[in-house]
Design an enzyme around this catalytic site. Structure first.
Site, PDB file in Angstrom:
ATOM      1  N   THR A   1      32.490  44.072  43.909  1.00  0.00           N
ATOM      2  CA  THR A   1      32.078  42.750  44.361  1.00  0.00           C
ATOM      3  C   THR A   1      31.341  42.390  42.990  1.00  0.00           C
ATOM      4  O   THR A   1      30.688  42.907  41.900  1.00  0.00           O
ATOM      5  CB  THR A   1      31.570  42.617  45.194  1.00  0.00           C
ATOM      6  OG1 THR A   1      30.574  43.309  45.057  1.00  0.00           O
ATOM      7  CG2 THR A   1      32.091  43.228  46.671  1.00  0.00           C
TER       8      THR A   1
ATOM      9  N   CYS B  90      27.584  43.736  41.354  1.00  0.00           N
ATOM     10  CA  CYS B  90      27.314  45.227  41.681  1.00  0.00           C
ATOM     11  C   CYS B  90      27.324  46.562  40.604  1.00  0.00           C
ATOM     12  O   CYS B  90      27.540  47.204  40.220  1.00  0.00           O
ATOM     13  CB  CYS B  90      28.843  45.684  42.392  1.00  0.00           C
ATOM     14  SG  CYS B  90      30.033  45.614  41.549  1.00  0.00           S
TER      15      CYS B  90
ATOM     16  N   SER C 284      29.160  44.142  34.429  1.00  0.00           N
ATOM     17  CA  SER C 284      28.954  44.103  33.129  1.00  0.00           C
ATOM     18  C   SER C 284      27.373  44.858  32.471  1.00  0.00           C
ATOM     19  O   SER C 284      27.973  45.063  31.330  1.00  0.00           O
ATOM     20  CB  SER C 284      28.922  42.335  32.984  1.00  0.00           C
ATOM     21  OG  SER C 284      29.601  41.782  33.721  1.00  0.00           O
TER      22      SER C 284
ATOM     23  N   ASP D 231      35.771  42.917  29.997  1.00  0.00           N
ATOM     24  CA  ASP D 231      35.310  42.901  31.066  1.00  0.00           C
ATOM     25  C   ASP D 231      35.946  41.748  31.189  1.00  0.00           C
ATOM     26  O   ASP D 231      36.719  41.176  30.811  1.00  0.00           O
ATOM     27  CB  ASP D 231      33.740  42.466  30.613  1.00  0.00           C
ATOM     28  CG  ASP D 231      32.979  42.724  31.558  1.00  0.00           C
ATOM     29  OD1 ASP D 231      32.794  43.422  32.891  1.00  0.00           O
ATOM     30  OD2 ASP D 231      31.940  41.720  31.618  1.00  0.00           O
ATOM     31  N   GLU D 232      35.279  41.447  33.037  1.00  0.00           N
ATOM     32  CA  GLU D 232      36.054  39.768  33.105  1.00  0.00           C
ATOM     33  C   GLU D 232      38.246  40.355  33.310  1.00  0.00           C
ATOM     34  O   GLU D 232      38.423  39.240  33.050  1.00  0.00           O
ATOM     35  CB  GLU D 232      35.537  38.534  32.862  1.00  0.00           C
ATOM     36  CG  GLU D 232      34.695  39.116  32.860  1.00  0.00           C
ATOM     37  CD  GLU D 232      33.851  38.875  33.702  1.00  0.00           C
ATOM     38  OE1 GLU D 232      34.015  38.413  34.981  1.00  0.00           O
ATOM     39  OE2 GLU D 232      32.511  38.689  33.907  1.00  0.00           O
ATOM     40  N   ALA D 233      38.228  41.618  33.166  1.00  0.00           N
ATOM     41  CA  ALA D 233      39.979  41.794  33.651  1.00  0.00           C
ATOM     42  C   ALA D 233      40.214  41.172  34.106  1.00  0.00           C
ATOM     43  O   ALA D 233      42.281  40.976  34.214  1.00  0.00           O
ATOM     44  CB  ALA D 233      40.100  43.450  33.067  1.00  0.00           C
ATOM     45  N   GLN D 234      39.824  40.712  35.716  1.00  0.00           N
ATOM     46  CA  GLN D 234      40.486  39.958  36.493  1.00  0.00           C
ATOM     47  C   GLN D 234      41.842  39.027  36.103  1.00  0.00           C
ATOM     48  O   GLN D 234      42.521  38.717  36.606  1.00  0.00           O
ATOM     49  CB  GLN D 234      39.718  39.812  37.653  1.00  0.00           C
ATOM     50  CG  GLN D 234      39.157  38.952  37.306  1.00  0.00           C
ATOM     51  CD  GLN D 234      37.848  39.377  37.148  1.00  0.00           C
ATOM     52  OE1 GLN D 234      37.863  40.607  36.607  1.00  0.00           O
ATOM     53  NE2 GLN D 234      36.246  38.018  37.483  1.00  0.00           N
TER      54      GLN D 234
END
Length: 217
Positions: free
Chosen positions: A10, A13, A16, A86-89
């Site tokens: 989430t 957590c 990064s 990062d922020e691969a969503q």
């Protein structure tokens, strides 16, 4: 053999922070990598953590083709041993496929970090594809906590302090109302129970002061 690794959890957590640490560890061992991110809290082309650390990164736009970029750099004499993503969503399904191809065809490690589901409890496109393709899928062990103290499993969006479950995945102005100041958009992590009840920390405090407070948390 290179691997496609997906680290998830989430908000809050430490994703990064771990991405920054992993990049640091590889660089200190003489490996050469590239860092990518999308919609980072610190602004464009930056990978940052809530601890105050940040590095320059390549911004992932919808038009970015990972395969073309990596092959182009290698063709011109560049060296790439790994990718930190990062922020691969926020990446598209096609971009995740490109990362998998880089692992398989170029033997380059990929370390992707992202949250699984959005504030509507629906899987992000990029995260869903990573779950399908990743060689390793790891849940981060640093647990974010709901205001009640229970493990947080859901990401909530608030507008003017009220939890919402509809709207664009990335807010770009769809919440504006004529003749009304733009709402303050925030995010909070909640356990499933309080996400279902739309009970944020603020609404819980308000309920505690109400004479009609419910007999359960």
């Amino acid at each position: 053999m290179a691997d496609l690794n997906f680290y998830s959890g989430t908000m809050d957590c430490g994703k990064s922070t771990l991405a920054l640490q992993l990049d640091h560890n590889h660089r200190t061992r003489g490996r050469v990598g590239r860092v990518f991110t999308s919609h980072d809290r610190a602004g464009e082309a930056t990978l940052s953590s809530r601890l105050g650390l940040e590095v320059h990164a390549i911004e992932v736009t919808p038009s970015l083709n990972f395969w073309d970029k990596v092959v182009g750099e290698l063709t011109h004499g560049g060296r790439i041993d790994y990718l930190v993503c990062d922020e691969a969503q926020f990446y598209s399904r096609e971009q995740i496929d490109q990362l998998a191809k880089i692992v398989d065809e170029l033997d380059i490690d990929v370390f992707a970090f992202g949250i699984l589901s959005d504030f509507r409890t629906q899987l992000f496109e990029g995260s869903a594809r990573l779950v399908e393709l990743a060689d390793r899928f790891l849940t981060l062990q640093v647990e974010a906590l709901c205001w009640c103290g229970k493990r947080a499993t859901h990401n909530a969006r608030t507008e003017d302090g009220i939890m919402v479950t509809e709207g664009e995945v990335i807010v770009v102005g769809d919440v504006d109302v004529p003749d009304r100041p733009a709402p303050t958009v925030g995010y909070e992590v909640l356990c499933r129970r309080h996400h279902r009840r739309r009970m944020t920390a603020a609404s819980a405090r308000a309920a505690a002061l109400s004479p009609d407070v419910l007999p359960f948390p």
